[in-house]
Every structure is written in structure tokens, then in C-alpha cells.
Scaffold this motif. Structure first.
Motif, PDB file in Angstrom:
ATOM      1  N   ALA A  86       0.812  -1.222   0.000  1.00 12.14           N
ATOM      2  CA  ALA A  86       0.000   0.000   0.000  1.00 12.14           C
ATOM      3  C   ALA A  86       0.847   1.274   0.000  1.00 12.14           C
ATOM      4  O   ALA A  86       0.296   2.378  -0.080  1.00 12.14           O
ATOM      5  CB  ALA A  86      -0.928   0.002   1.216  1.00 12.14           C
ATOM      6  N   LEU A  87       2.175   1.127   0.089  1.00  8.07           N
ATOM      7  CA  LEU A  87       3.051   2.291   0.247  1.00  8.07           C
ATOM      8  C   LEU A  87       4.015   2.456  -0.918  1.00  8.07           C
ATOM      9  O   LEU A  87       4.283   1.522  -1.665  1.00  8.07           O
ATOM     10  CB  LEU A  87       3.848   2.174   1.553  1.00  8.07           C
ATOM     11  N   ASP A  88       4.554   3.669  -1.035  1.00 10.42           N
ATOM     12  CA  ASP A  88       5.604   4.017  -1.989  1.00 10.42           C
ATOM     13  C   ASP A  88       6.919   4.052  -1.216  1.00 10.42           C
ATOM     14  O   ASP A  88       7.100   4.903  -0.342  1.00 10.42           O
ATOM     15  CB  ASP A  88       5.290   5.384  -2.592  1.00 10.42           C
ATOM     16  N   ASN A  89       7.839   3.140  -1.517  1.00  8.16           N
ATOM     17  CA  ASN A  89       9.058   3.044  -0.712  1.00  8.16           C
ATOM     18  C   ASN A  89      10.058   4.166  -0.961  1.00  8.16           C
ATOM     19  O   ASN A  89      11.140   4.171  -0.380  1.00  8.16           O
ATOM     20  CB  ASN A  89       9.726   1.671  -0.873  1.00  8.16           C
ATOM     21  N   THR A  90       9.686   5.135  -1.803  1.00  6.05           N
ATOM     22  CA  THR A  90      10.549   6.313  -1.978  1.00  6.05           C
ATOM     23  C   THR A  90      10.110   7.468  -1.085  1.00  6.05           C
ATOM     24  O   THR A  90      10.777   8.502  -1.027  1.00  6.05           O
ATOM     25  CB  THR A  90      10.547   6.793  -3.443  1.00  6.05           C
ATOM     26  N   ARG A  91       8.986   7.299  -0.398  1.00  7.15           N
ATOM     27  CA  ARG A  91       8.472   8.354   0.492  1.00  7.15           C
ATOM     28  C   ARG A  91       8.811   8.023   1.948  1.00  7.15           C
ATOM     29  O   ARG A  91       9.288   6.926   2.253  1.00  7.15           O
ATOM     30  CB  ARG A  91       6.962   8.492   0.336  1.00  7.15           C
ATOM     31  N   ASN A  92       8.545   8.966   2.843  1.00  6.54           N
ATOM     32  CA  ASN A  92       8.740   8.700   4.268  1.00  6.54           C
ATOM     33  C   ASN A  92       7.419   8.839   5.011  1.00  6.54           C
ATOM     34  O   ASN A  92       6.542   9.606   4.619  1.00  6.54           O
ATOM     35  CB  ASN A  92       9.828   9.585   4.877  1.00  6.54           C
ATOM     36  N   TYR A  93       7.308   8.048   6.085  1.00  5.34           N
ATOM     37  CA  TYR A  93       6.030   7.901   6.784  1.00  5.34           C
ATOM     38  C   TYR A  93       6.231   7.844   8.297  1.00  5.34           C
ATOM     39  O   TYR A  93       7.333   7.583   8.787  1.00  5.34           O
ATOM     40  CB  TYR A  93       5.349   6.593   6.354  1.00  5.34           C
ATOM     41  N   THR A  94       5.116   8.028   9.011  1.00  6.22           N
ATOM     42  CA  THR A  94       5.049   7.722  10.440  1.00  6.22           C
ATOM     43  C   THR A  94       4.256   6.436  10.597  1.00  6.22           C
ATOM     44  O   THR A  94       3.042   6.403  10.352  1.00  6.22           O
ATOM     45  CB  THR A  94       4.367   8.857  11.226  1.00  6.22           C
ATOM     46  N   PHE A  95       4.935   5.356  10.959  1.00  3.99           N
ATOM     47  CA  PHE A  95       4.289   4.066  11.158  1.00  3.99           C
ATOM     48  C   PHE A  95       3.758   4.007  12.585  1.00  3.99           C
ATOM     49  O   PHE A  95       4.526   4.108  13.549  1.00  3.99           O
ATOM     50  CB  PHE A  95       5.279   2.927  10.919  1.00  3.99           C
ATOM     51  N   ILE A  96       2.460   3.852  12.727  1.00  2.00           N
ATOM     52  CA  ILE A  96       1.840   3.751  14.050  1.00  2.00           C
ATOM     53  C   ILE A  96       1.257   2.350  14.167  1.00  2.00           C
ATOM     54  O   ILE A  96       0.398   1.953  13.380  1.00  2.00           O
ATOM     55  CB  ILE A  96       0.787   4.870  14.269  1.00  2.00           C
ATOM     56  N   SER A  97       1.768   1.586  15.125  1.00  2.00           N
ATOM     57  CA  SER A  97       1.451   0.159  15.163  1.00  2.00           C
ATOM     58  C   SER A  97       0.968  -0.299  16.524  1.00  2.00           C
ATOM     59  O   SER A  97       1.159   0.386  17.538  1.00  2.00           O
ATOM     60  CB  SER A  97       2.691  -0.661  14.771  1.00  2.00           C
ATOM     61  N   ASN A  98       0.371  -1.497  16.518  1.00  4.90           N
ATOM     62  CA  ASN A  98       0.152  -2.179  17.791  1.00  4.90           C
ATOM     63  C   ASN A  98       1.518  -2.540  18.381  1.00  4.90           C
ATOM     64  O   ASN A  98       2.527  -2.529  17.681  1.00  4.90           O
ATOM     65  CB  ASN A  98      -0.722  -3.418  17.602  1.00  4.90           C
ATOM     66  N   HIS A  99       1.533  -2.845  19.666  1.00 12.30           N
ATOM     67  CA  HIS A  99       2.817  -2.982  20.375  1.00 12.30           C
ATOM     68  C   HIS A  99       2.849  -4.303  21.132  1.00 12.30           C
ATOM     69  O   HIS A  99       2.105  -4.490  22.082  1.00 12.30           O
ATOM     70  CB  HIS A  99       2.970  -1.806  21.344  1.00 12.30           C
ATOM     71  N   ARG A 100       3.714  -5.213  20.672  1.00  9.18           N
ATOM     72  CA  ARG A 100       3.843  -6.527  21.284  1.00  9.18           C
ATOM     73  C   ARG A 100       5.149  -6.672  22.066  1.00  9.18           C
ATOM     74  O   ARG A 100       5.177  -7.185  23.165  1.00  9.18           O
ATOM     75  CB  ARG A 100       3.787  -7.622  20.215  1.00  9.18           C
ATOM     76  N   ASP A 101       6.260  -6.238  21.455  1.00 11.48           N
ATOM     77  CA  ASP A 101       7.578  -6.482  22.029  1.00 11.48           C
ATOM     78  C   ASP A 101       8.325  -5.163  22.203  1.00 11.48           C
ATOM     79  O   ASP A 101       8.345  -4.329  21.287  1.00 11.48           O
ATOM     80  CB  ASP A 101       8.384  -7.419  21.127  1.00 11.48           C
ATOM     81  N   THR A 120      15.670   4.497   3.780  1.00 16.09           N
ATOM     82  CA  THR A 120      16.173   4.583   5.146  1.00 16.09           C
ATOM     83  C   THR A 120      15.216   3.854   6.075  1.00 16.09           C
ATOM     84  O   THR A 120      14.152   3.394   5.651  1.00 16.09           O
ATOM     85  CB  THR A 120      16.358   6.049   5.599  1.00 16.09           C
ATOM     86  N   THR A 121      15.615   3.735   7.342  1.00 13.92           N
ATOM     87  CA  THR A 121      14.811   3.029   8.336  1.00 13.92           C
ATOM     88  C   THR A 121      13.985   4.043   9.129  1.00 13.92           C
ATOM     89  O   THR A 121      13.677   5.112   8.623  1.00 13.92           O
ATOM     90  CB  THR A 121      15.735   2.215   9.254  1.00 13.92           C
ATOM     91  N   CYS A 122      13.629   3.707  10.365  1.00 11.52           N
ATOM     92  CA  CYS A 122      12.778   4.577  11.184  1.00 11.52           C
ATOM     93  C   CYS A 122      13.538   5.189  12.348  1.00 11.52           C
ATOM     94  O   CYS A 122      14.391   4.537  12.945  1.00 11.52           O
ATOM     95  CB  CYS A 122      11.609   3.784  11.770  1.00 11.52           C
ATOM     96  N   GLU A 123      13.196   6.403  12.676  1.00 18.11           N
ATOM     97  CA  GLU A 123      13.509   6.912  14.007  1.00 18.11           C
ATOM     98  C   GLU A 123      12.436   6.365  14.932  1.00 18.11           C
ATOM     99  O   GLU A 123      11.248   6.334  14.588  1.00 18.11           O
ATOM    100  CB  GLU A 123      13.547   8.443  14.016  1.00 18.11           C
ATOM    101  N   ILE A 124      12.845   5.941  16.128  1.00 17.06           N
ATOM    102  CA  ILE A 124      12.009   5.103  16.990  1.00 17.06           C
ATOM    103  C   ILE A 124      11.662   5.855  18.279  1.00 17.06           C
ATOM    104  O   ILE A 124      12.560   6.326  18.986  1.00 17.06           O
ATOM    105  CB  ILE A 124      12.768   3.811  17.350  1.00 17.06           C
ATOM    106  N   ALA A 125      10.390   5.942  18.589  1.00 16.97           N
ATOM    107  CA  ALA A 125       9.961   6.540  19.859  1.00 16.97           C
ATOM    108  C   ALA A 125      10.136   5.522  20.974  1.00 16.97           C
ATOM    109  O   ALA A 125       9.589   4.419  20.904  1.00 16.97           O
ATOM    110  CB  ALA A 125       8.503   6.981  19.768  1.00 16.97           C
ATOM    111  N   ILE A 126      10.904   5.874  22.011  1.00 21.23           N
ATOM    112  CA  ILE A 126      11.159   4.941  23.115  1.00 21.23           C
ATOM    113  C   ILE A 126      11.040   5.679  24.446  1.00 21.23           C
ATOM    114  O   ILE A 126      11.535   6.803  24.606  1.00 21.23           O
ATOM    115  CB  ILE A 126      12.553   4.279  22.973  1.00 21.23           C
ATOM    116  N   GLY A 127      10.355   5.065  25.394  1.00 23.82           N
ATOM    117  CA  GLY A 127      10.152   5.691  26.703  1.00 23.82           C
ATOM    118  C   GLY A 127      11.419   5.723  27.526  1.00 23.82           C
ATOM    119  O   GLY A 127      12.209   4.770  27.521  1.00 23.82           O
ATOM    120  N   ASP A 128      11.632   6.828  28.244  1.00 22.03           N
ATOM    121  CA  ASP A 128      12.860   6.955  29.037  1.00 22.03           C
ATOM    122  C   ASP A 128      12.879   6.026  30.243  1.00 22.03           C
ATOM    123  O   ASP A 128      13.922   5.841  30.882  1.00 22.03           O
ATOM    124  CB  ASP A 128      13.097   8.407  29.472  1.00 22.03           C
TER     125      ASP A 128
END
Length: 382
Positions: A86-101, A120-128
């Protein structure tokens, strides 16, 4: 690139930061113990030289993280599959997902994106709350993580959320990075995935224009993560009993460490990632006069719908729901052998729970619920 100073405390390390950060890591005894464990036959000098040759965060990921995860999944899973059609791999996105691990949700998304040809890959939101050790904080920031500050006062939280939202817009619009963020704070321990409006409200604190304009600017993509087996299922069940039996019980930092280790190295069966369509066009189609209350409710419902529809469900999910309800309604989705395999797996996981007053029926029910909820949620939106 000039990055505003206001982001210094939360942003990933940039290429110019890396030499100093590498020196700190290579001088840290705990980090060196981890390196020795992961690469027992490789001289430290070789690792250090290879590390210092990584001039960007993406270099580091491709040289160290990607091959480690590929090797890990060959041993601890039956394979990683993904669908980005469903995506264009030449663009950049915010992936919002369910959270298992705690660790692997974002890490395996990065692996899948590399394999799918993203630039490129993702910058990752991580809790302090997961970053109490300075060297761990350094390492995740090398690995393109940005920090979500928690345990703040109400005023501090508001300021922190605004800065976080502004950073996400900067990362997408100026740095041209991708972002991964969970749909809620923390993992859904019972796998009943629900998008929290607070996540969207934080995102809308950055950018310009209306709320819709601000969210369109982040190019949100609902992302479904499906693990056949969750290595931390028994730890999550244990938490449910502790919360039931011990008033005021809270996880310790060591509990998070154990969950991270178990999640990374434990057996996962099949793992599947599926991205829905980017929400930009759908968001623009919403009525201009929609109230904020209705807007956030509509967006969370839409994200949840896409995540549920794109789950990959396994025989164990259907077995769990039938056993939970005492029915055979979904018996056509599994064989007697598959049911026996799943039941044996649950029994082995239950044996790992180290509680004095172990309530087996309760714990088993908790684990069945974890595996059944994805089926329940998908059935609701079909």
C-alpha cells in the motif's frame, strides 16, 4: 543539518555526535560484556574498528543491527514476512502500530523496510523508563531512537509532549526520516490493541495549520504486527496476577530488562508486518467542520480498523478463542494436531511462571485472552 537546540535532550545522535558516543560505549564495562556475549569469537579491536567506521546511524544499523536480527530470526522464529504494497518506498512515513515487544516491534520493522527497498529506516519513539543506564541510552540513540519522557508533572508533561510533537514534524519534514511509534503508551498486555487519542494529540502539537493539516504532514500509516507466539506471554500473565494479588504492585527496571531479553531471544514462530494505506487522503476527506472530539475518535477508530483487518491470525489464535469460550466455533481454522501443539506450548509457558501462589486457571485464562483478542477484534471489523 542544523537541528534546533530544543531537541538535544530527546533526539537521536547525529553523525557528528557518533565518534564521541562510540568512545563512551567502548569505555563502558557493561557494554563490553554485551559485545563479548554477542560476538564471543571476535576480537574487541575488530568490533571497535568496525564501529568507528560507521559514519551514520544507518551505517551502524546495516553493519551491526540488521545482520544480528537476521541471524536472530533464523534461530528464534519460523521467518519474518511483511507487506508494504500500500506504500511508496521512496516516500517517508510515520508508522503507528500495535505494540507486542519492547525492542523487536520497531527493530523488525526496520529489517522489513530494508528488505522492501526503503531508502532509510525509522527513528524510533522509546520511553525513558527503559533507559536508566547511560550506555543503553547512548546505544539506542545511535540506533535512531528519540526519547519519550515520562513520570513528569502535568505542566512538564505538556511541555514535553509539545516538544516531542514538534520533533516528529521536524524529523519527517526536514530530516526526511521515517518514524515508528506505538499506538499507545506501553504494550497492550492482553493484546486488545487500542489507539490512544493522547498519541494523536501529541503529534498535533507540532506542525502548522489545522489538526488535520498537522496529522497529514506526518503521513500516518497504520501498521499491524502479528507474532505467532509472544515469548513474553508468561511474563505478562505473571504481571496480571501480581496486579491482582499485590496492592500497588509496579514493575521494577529489572522487570523491563527481563522482558527485553525474553522478547529478543525467545521463540516467536511466524512474524508478520502489514502496513495499511497512508491516511493522508482519508484525513483530507473528513468534514472541515468536524469537532476535535469527533475527529480524534474517528482517527483512532480508523487506525484500529486497519490494524485489526491486517492482522495475520494463526491456528493458536483460534484455538485460544474457542478454549476461552468453551466452544468449537472456530474449529475449521485449526487441526487437532495444531490444537495439541498450542496447548503444549501454553503448558510449557505456564511452567516458567515463578509465583508462590500460582493461580494456574487465572494465568491460563490470561494467556488465552492474549491470543484470542486479535481474533475478536478482527471479527468486529469484518
Amino acid at each position: 543539518m542544523i537541528i534546533p537546540k530544543e531537541f538535544d535532550q530527546i533526539r537521536p545522535w547525529e553523525p557528528e555526535d557518533l565518534p564521541e558516543v562510540y568512545d563512551r560505549l567502548l569505555a563502558n564495562e557493561q557494554f563490553l560484556h554485551v559485545i563479548a556475549y554477542l560476538y564471543p569469537k571476535v576480537p574487541l579491536e575488530f568490533i571497535a574498528d568496525k564501529l568507528r567506521k560507521c559514519k551514520t546511524n544507518l551505517n551502524f544499523q546495516l553493519e551491526f543491527v540488521y545482520p544480528f536480527l537476521k541471524d536472530l530470526m533464523s534461530k528464534a522464529s519460523l521467518g519474518l514476512e511483511s507487506n508494504f504494497e500500500a506504500l511508496d518506498n521512496t516516500r517517508n512515513y510515520t508508522f503507528i502500530s500495535n505494540h507486542r515487544d519492547i525492542v523487536l516491534d520497531s527493530a523488525l520493522l526496520d529489517v522489513s523496510m530494508v528488505d522492501a527497498g526503503f531508502k532509510t529506516t525509522c527513528e524510533i519513539a522509546i520511553g525513558d523508563n527503559l533507559l536508566s543506564l547511560p550506555w543503553v541510552k547512548d546505544l539506542v540513540r545511535v540506533n535512531k531512537a528519540f526519547i519519550v519522557e515520562r513520570s513528569l508533572s502535568m505542566r512538564q508533561m505538556l511541555l514535553s509532549s509539545k516538544r516531542l510533537g514538534e520533533y516528529m514534524h521536524f524529523a519527517i519534514q526536514q530530516k526526511k526520516e521515517n518514524i515508528w511509534i506505538a499506538q499507545r503508551e506501553g504494550r497492550a498486555k492482553d493484546s486488545n490493541d487500542r489507539t490512544q487519542e493522547s498519541i494523536l494529540k501529541m503529534m498535533a502539537m507540532g506542525g502548522e495549520g489545522s489538526v488535520i493539516d498537522r496529522l497529514v504532514a506526518l503521513h500516518l500509516v497504520p501498521t499491524s504486527i502479528s507474532y505467532e507466539y509472544d515469548p513474553c506471554d508468561f511474563l505478562k500473565a505473571k504481571e496480571f496476577q501480581l496486579k491482582r494479588d499485590v496492592e500497588g504492585w509496579k514493575k521494577s527496571p529489572m522487570d523491563d530488562v527481563i522482558s527485553m531479553q525474553t522478547g529478543i531471544f525467545g521463540y516467536k514462530g511466524h512474524v508478520y508486518y502489514h502496513t495499511g494505506a497512508c491516511l493522508d487522503e482519508w484525513l483530507r476527506s473528513l468534514p472541515a467542520d468536524i469537532t476535535k472530539t469527533d475527529l480524534y475518535a474517528a482517527i483512532t477508530d480508523h487506525i484500529d480498523h486497519d490494524i485489526y483487518m491486517n492482522y495475520r491470525l494463526y491456528p493458536g489464535n483460534y484455538v485460544a478463542l474457542d478454549e476461552l469460550n468453551g466452544t468449537n466455533d472456530f474449529a475449521s481454522y485449526y487441526t487437532s494436531d495444531e490444537k495439541a501443539v498450542f496447548d503444549k506450548y501454553l503448558d510449557k509457558q505456564l511452567e516458567k511462571i515463578d509465583l508462590e501462589n500460582k493461580d494456574i486457571p487465572f494465568l491460563r485464562n490470561c494467556m488465552l485472552t492474549m491470543y484470542a483478542n486479535p481474533v475478536i477484534n478482527q471479527q468486529k471489523v469484518k
